[in-house]
Design a protein around this motif. Structure first.
Motif, PDB file in Angstrom:
ATOM      1  N   ILE A  61      21.797  -8.666  13.353  1.00 25.95           N
ATOM      2  CA  ILE A  61      22.009  -7.355  13.319  1.00 25.95           C
ATOM      3  C   ILE A  61      22.984  -7.104  14.782  1.00 25.95           C
ATOM      4  CG2 ILE A  61      21.286  -4.997  13.636  1.00 25.95           C
ATOM      5  CD1 ILE A  61      18.719  -5.968  11.978  1.00 25.95           C
TER       6      ILE A  61
ATOM      7  N   THR B  75      10.751   5.649  21.898  1.00 27.18           N
ATOM      8  CA  THR B  75       9.782   4.472  22.051  1.00 27.18           C
ATOM      9  C   THR B  75      10.315   3.176  22.085  1.00 27.18           C
ATOM     10  OG1 THR B  75       9.057   4.730  19.740  1.00 27.18           O
ATOM     11  CG2 THR B  75       7.705   5.710  21.618  1.00 27.18           C
ATOM     12  N   GLY B  76      11.813   3.401  21.624  1.00 24.03           N
ATOM     13  CA  GLY B  76      12.256   1.604  21.400  1.00 24.03           C
ATOM     14  C   GLY B  76      12.768   1.333  22.835  1.00 24.03           C
ATOM     15  N   ALA B  77      12.979  -0.148  22.712  1.00 26.05           N
ATOM     16  CA  ALA B  77      13.428  -0.705  23.847  1.00 26.05           C
ATOM     17  C   ALA B  77      14.517  -0.150  24.771  1.00 26.05           C
ATOM     18  CB  ALA B  77      13.784  -2.522  23.383  1.00 26.05           C
ATOM     19  N   THR B  78      15.157   0.506  24.195  1.00 24.90           N
ATOM     20  CA  THR B  78      16.570   1.089  24.695  1.00 24.90           C
ATOM     21  C   THR B  78      16.022   2.467  24.822  1.00 24.90           C
ATOM     22  OG1 THR B  78      18.062  -0.307  23.632  1.00 24.90           O
ATOM     23  CG2 THR B  78      18.958   1.551  24.755  1.00 24.90           C
TER      24      THR B  78
ATOM     25  N   ARG C 188       6.679   8.549  16.875  1.00 27.99           N
ATOM     26  CA  ARG C 188       5.422   8.342  16.007  1.00 27.99           C
ATOM     27  C   ARG C 188       4.045   8.270  17.042  1.00 27.99           C
ATOM     28  NH1 ARG C 188       7.190   4.050  11.442  1.00 27.99           N
ATOM     29  NH2 ARG C 188       7.795   2.750  13.446  1.00 27.99           N
TER      30      ARG C 188
ATOM     31  N   ARG D 143       1.988   5.878  22.916  1.00 30.75           N
ATOM     32  CA  ARG D 143       3.084   4.718  23.234  1.00 30.75           C
ATOM     33  C   ARG D 143       4.224   5.284  24.338  1.00 30.75           C
ATOM     34  NH1 ARG D 143       3.014   2.427  18.489  1.00 30.75           N
ATOM     35  NH2 ARG D 143       5.301   3.359  17.698  1.00 30.75           N
TER      36      ARG D 143
ATOM     37  N   LEU E 288      17.282   4.891  17.554  1.00 30.90           N
ATOM     38  CA  LEU E 288      16.372   4.593  16.332  1.00 30.90           C
ATOM     39  C   LEU E 288      16.986   3.054  15.896  1.00 30.90           C
ATOM     40  CD1 LEU E 288      16.051   7.942  14.129  1.00 30.90           C
ATOM     41  CD2 LEU E 288      14.339   6.587  15.257  1.00 30.90           C
ATOM     42  N   GLY E 289      16.029   2.432  15.485  1.00 27.43           N
ATOM     43  CA  GLY E 289      16.443   1.035  14.649  1.00 27.43           C
ATOM     44  C   GLY E 289      15.188   0.638  13.762  1.00 27.43           C
TER      45      GLY E 289
ATOM     46  N   ASN F 125      12.198  -1.644  12.918  1.00 29.18           N
ATOM     47  CA  ASN F 125      11.232  -2.505  13.783  1.00 29.18           C
ATOM     48  C   ASN F 125      11.736  -3.989  12.997  1.00 29.18           C
ATOM     49  OD1 ASN F 125      10.360  -0.594  15.202  1.00 29.18           O
ATOM     50  ND2 ASN F 125       8.479  -0.272  13.987  1.00 29.18           N
TER      51      ASN F 125
ATOM     52  N   MET G 198      23.355   5.221  19.029  1.00 27.14           N
ATOM     53  CA  MET G 198      23.213   3.727  19.462  1.00 27.14           C
ATOM     54  C   MET G 198      23.421   2.935  18.042  1.00 27.14           C
ATOM     55  SD  MET G 198      20.686   1.629  21.505  1.00 27.14           S
ATOM     56  CE  MET G 198      20.765  -0.064  21.939  1.00 27.14           C
ATOM     57  N   ASN G 199      24.454   2.380  18.154  1.00 32.05           N
ATOM     58  CA  ASN G 199      24.639   1.481  16.958  1.00 32.05           C
ATOM     59  C   ASN G 199      24.682  -0.078  17.139  1.00 32.05           C
ATOM     60  OD1 ASN G 199      26.093   0.575  14.310  1.00 32.05           O
ATOM     61  ND2 ASN G 199      25.416   2.718  13.922  1.00 32.05           N
TER      62      ASN G 199
ATOM     63  N   ASN H 238      22.865   0.649   9.362  1.00 34.43           N
ATOM     64  CA  ASN H 238      23.715   0.837  10.706  1.00 34.43           C
ATOM     65  C   ASN H 238      25.147   1.163  10.136  1.00 34.43           C
ATOM     66  OD1 ASN H 238      21.764   0.722  12.435  1.00 34.43           O
ATOM     67  ND2 ASN H 238      22.285  -1.321  13.289  1.00 34.43           N
TER      68      ASN H 238
ATOM     69  N   LEU I 100      21.824  -7.687  22.942  1.00 34.33           N
ATOM     70  CA  LEU I 100      21.030  -6.888  24.070  1.00 34.33           C
ATOM     71  C   LEU I 100      19.838  -7.801  24.571  1.00 34.33           C
ATOM     72  CD1 LEU I 100      19.978  -3.339  21.764  1.00 34.33           C
ATOM     73  CD2 LEU I 100      21.715  -3.621  23.537  1.00 34.33           C
TER      74      LEU I 100
HETATM   75  N1  LIG Z   1      18.844  -6.450  18.896  1.00 35.93           N
HETATM   76  C1  LIG Z   1      20.072  -6.117  19.397  1.00 35.93           C
HETATM   77  O1  LIG Z   1      20.412  -7.250  19.843  1.00 35.93           O
HETATM   78  C2  LIG Z   1      20.863  -5.195  19.083  1.00 35.93           C
HETATM   79  C3  LIG Z   1      22.276  -5.023  19.515  1.00 35.93           C
HETATM   80  C4  LIG Z   1      23.043  -4.153  19.393  1.00 35.93           C
HETATM   81  C5  LIG Z   1      22.776  -3.057  18.830  1.00 35.93           C
HETATM   82  N2  LIG Z   1      21.307  -2.935  18.237  1.00 35.93           N
HETATM   83  C6  LIG Z   1      20.849  -1.436  17.432  1.00 35.93           C
HETATM   84  O2  LIG Z   1      20.523  -0.760  18.459  1.00 35.93           O
HETATM   85  C7  LIG Z   1      19.546   0.348  17.904  1.00 35.93           C
HETATM   86  C8  LIG Z   1      18.326   0.215  18.970  1.00 35.93           C
HETATM   87  O3  LIG Z   1      17.862  -0.998  19.246  1.00 35.93           O
HETATM   88  P1  LIG Z   1      16.523  -1.179  20.166  1.00 35.93           P
HETATM   89  O4  LIG Z   1      16.406  -2.713  20.160  1.00 35.93           O
HETATM   90  O5  LIG Z   1      16.402  -0.462  21.319  1.00 35.93           O
HETATM   91  O6  LIG Z   1      15.488  -0.359  19.113  1.00 35.93           O
HETATM   92  P2  LIG Z   1      13.940  -0.712  18.933  1.00 35.93           P
HETATM   93  O7  LIG Z   1      13.382  -1.277  20.153  1.00 35.93           O
HETATM   94  O8  LIG Z   1      13.510  -1.797  17.643  1.00 35.93           O
HETATM   95  O9  LIG Z   1      13.326   0.541  18.489  1.00 35.93           O
HETATM   96  C9  LIG Z   1      13.263   1.227  17.296  1.00 35.93           C
HETATM   97  C10 LIG Z   1      12.954   2.479  17.451  1.00 35.93           C
HETATM   98  O10 LIG Z   1      13.146   3.247  16.195  1.00 35.93           O
HETATM   99  C11 LIG Z   1      11.726   3.902  15.860  1.00 35.93           C
HETATM  100  N3  LIG Z   1      11.509   3.595  14.432  1.00 35.93           N
HETATM  101  C12 LIG Z   1      11.408   2.335  13.810  1.00 35.93           C
HETATM  102  N4  LIG Z   1      10.887   2.703  12.512  1.00 35.93           N
HETATM  103  C13 LIG Z   1      11.084   4.019  12.396  1.00 35.93           C
HETATM  104  C14 LIG Z   1      10.331   4.826  11.275  1.00 35.93           C
HETATM  105  N5  LIG Z   1      10.094   4.336  10.076  1.00 35.93           N
HETATM  106  N6  LIG Z   1      10.378   6.278  11.654  1.00 35.93           N
HETATM  107  C15 LIG Z   1      10.382   6.660  12.697  1.00 35.93           C
HETATM  108  N7  LIG Z   1      10.991   5.806  13.773  1.00 35.93           N
HETATM  109  C16 LIG Z   1      10.904   4.532  13.578  1.00 35.93           C
HETATM  110  C17 LIG Z   1      10.813   3.249  16.850  1.00 35.93           C
HETATM  111  O11 LIG Z   1       9.423   4.003  16.646  1.00 35.93           O
HETATM  112  P3  LIG Z   1       8.064   3.191  16.701  1.00 35.93           P
HETATM  113  O12 LIG Z   1       7.942   2.760  18.336  1.00 35.93           O
HETATM  114  O13 LIG Z   1       7.187   4.401  16.379  1.00 35.93           O
HETATM  115  O14 LIG Z   1       7.912   2.022  15.837  1.00 35.93           O
HETATM  116  C18 LIG Z   1      11.412   2.759  18.058  1.00 35.93           C
HETATM  117  O15 LIG Z   1      11.503   4.044  18.897  1.00 35.93           O
HETATM  118  C19 LIG Z   1      19.145  -0.301  16.633  1.00 35.93           C
HETATM  119  O16 LIG Z   1      19.834   0.249  15.465  1.00 35.93           O
HETATM  120  C20 LIG Z   1      19.874  -1.895  16.639  1.00 35.93           C
HETATM  121  O17 LIG Z   1      20.133  -2.349  15.240  1.00 35.93           O
HETATM  122  C21 LIG Z   1      20.594  -3.980  18.459  1.00 35.93           C
END
Ligand SMILES: NC(=O)c1ccc[n+]([C@@H]2O[C@H](COP(=O)([O-])OP(=O)(O)OC[C@H]3O[C@@H](n4cnc5c(N)ncnc54)[C@H](OP(=O)(O)O)[C@@H]3O)[C@@H](O)[C@H]2O)c1
Length: 304
Positions: free
Chosen positions: A38, A71-74, A94, A98, A140-141, A143, A183-184, A219, A245
């Motif tokens: 992703i 609450t996500g990592a970003t 949610r 946390r 949002l993203g 999990n 954030m995408n 996305n 990231l």
């Molecule tokens: N990983 C990478 O290398 C990368 C690179 C570029 C872009 N991105 C994109 O950047 C975005 C953010 O990434 P991140 O890593 O910071 O995100 P993350 O840490 O996975 O956080 C996701 C957030 O979305 C919430 N969420 C997940 N499922 C949910 C649901 N069903 N209902 C409501 N809230 C929900 C989570 O809440 P809870 O804490 O309640 O679960 C959390 O606050 C994503 O769209 C990802 O695809 C990722």
């Protein structure tokens, strides 16, 4: 008898333990693969647009920002950085617990924490969250476990984006347009088709991923929702597309107009840098004017 029962219980416990371990191992591997796919998909190089600006936020009048995915990592960095600067932050999370474990602030008039799932929030409740804000940020993203990737809601990001932008429009008042930042990912192509065309094999790979990994499609849909959003001048938007990231301190960053680099390396950015860029976009009107209605790709300027 007792011995045999205990042994069979032990045996079934062992089996359960082993099944659980297999499940967690599968989840972990799947999470890693999905995060990789992703967050990092192939693209070609393009023109450098912008070096990070130093924004003197201390001179800025406090503004109010709604953050979802807080609450996500970003998202947690966006919340922490805005609160440190003295701004007002609202979050819909949610788990309140946390959220509070992640930042150095307690709920107050400046930090309003609503415990709810964003997609389940009623129209009137969402209006209340959005009413009076200067900006809305979605980090949002899905999990990165089996349920997050393949379970419902498969359209988490795009549905939330629709809900938020429509509610912003419904609550808009005369005055300066509100800002929406999504954030995408740099794995998502600009819906206008302005990114460079990828080689055939990469396009095939993307097609397969789109079919197999629902968050990829989500996305893409979310970027399209924003791109096609008709705001009647009341809302302006930026879709920020970070590259891979990683964790670490915020650094200087570079914004490109198109994805840069190849599938196997091309750049990274810390989540805290992404948050810094989002905060800069909200606070620095010059930066905002430069990137509004665009989908810049973000890299750390110094590679970690
Ligand atoms: N990983 C990478 O290398 C990368 C690179 C570029 C872009 N991105 C994109 O950047 C975005 C953010 O990434 P991140 O890593 O910071 O995100 P993350 O840490 O996975 O956080 C996701 C957030 O979305 C919430 N969420 C997940 N499922 C949910 C649901 N069903 N209902 C409501 N809230 C929900 C989570 O809440 P809870 O804490 O309640 O679960 C959390 O606050 C994503 O769209 C990802 O695809 C990722």
């Amino acid at each position: 008898m007792f011995y045999r029962t205990t042994r069979s219980r032990e045996k079934s416990k062992d089996l359960n333990r082993s099944k659980k371990m297999q499940y967690h191992l599968f989840n972990a591997i799947l999470g890693l693969v999905a995060a990789f796919l992703i967050g990092r998909l192939p693209f070609v190089s393009t023109e450098k647009l912008h070096g990070a600006s130093e924004c003197d936020s201390s001179a800025v009048t406090p503004i109010t920002v709604l953050v979802v995915g807080a609450t996500g990592a970003t998202g947690k960095h966006v919340v922490q950085q805005l609160l440190e600067m003295g701004h007002n932050v609202r979050v819909v999370v949610r788990s309140r617990r946390r959220m509070l474990d992640m930042v150095d602030f307690q709920p107050s008039d400046h930090f309003v924490v609503t415990e709810a799932s964003i997609l389940e929030l009623g129209d009137e409740d969402l209006k209340q969250e959005v009413e009076g804000v200067d900006a809305v940020v979605s980090c949002l993203g899905h999990n990165m476990d089996f349920n997050g990737i393949f379970g419902q809601p498969r359209s988490l990001v795009s549905l939330a984006t629709s809900k938020l932008t429509e509610t912003m429009k419904a609550t808009a008042k005369a005055g300066r347009p509100k800002k929406f930042i999504l954030m995408n990912s740099d794995g998502v192509a600009h819906p206008a088709g302005t990114d460079d065309t990828r080689p055939v094999l990469e396009r095939i790979l993307l097609g397969v991923l789109r079919l197999l990994i629902p968050p990829v499609k989500d996305n893409e849909k979310a970027a399209k929702v924003v791109h096609e959003f008709q705001s009647n001048g009341t809302i302006e938007w930026v879709v920020i597309r970070p590259t891979d990231l990683i964790d670490g301190q915020p650094t200087e960053y570079v914004l490109y107009d198109k994805p840069v680099g190849s599938l196997f390396g091309g750049g990274v950015t810390t989540r805290a840098t992404v948050a810094k860029c989002i905060v800069d976009l909200i606070l620095d009107q010059v930066l905002w004017e430069k990137f509004k209605f665009q989908m810049p790709v973000l890299h750390d300027s110094k590679q970690n």
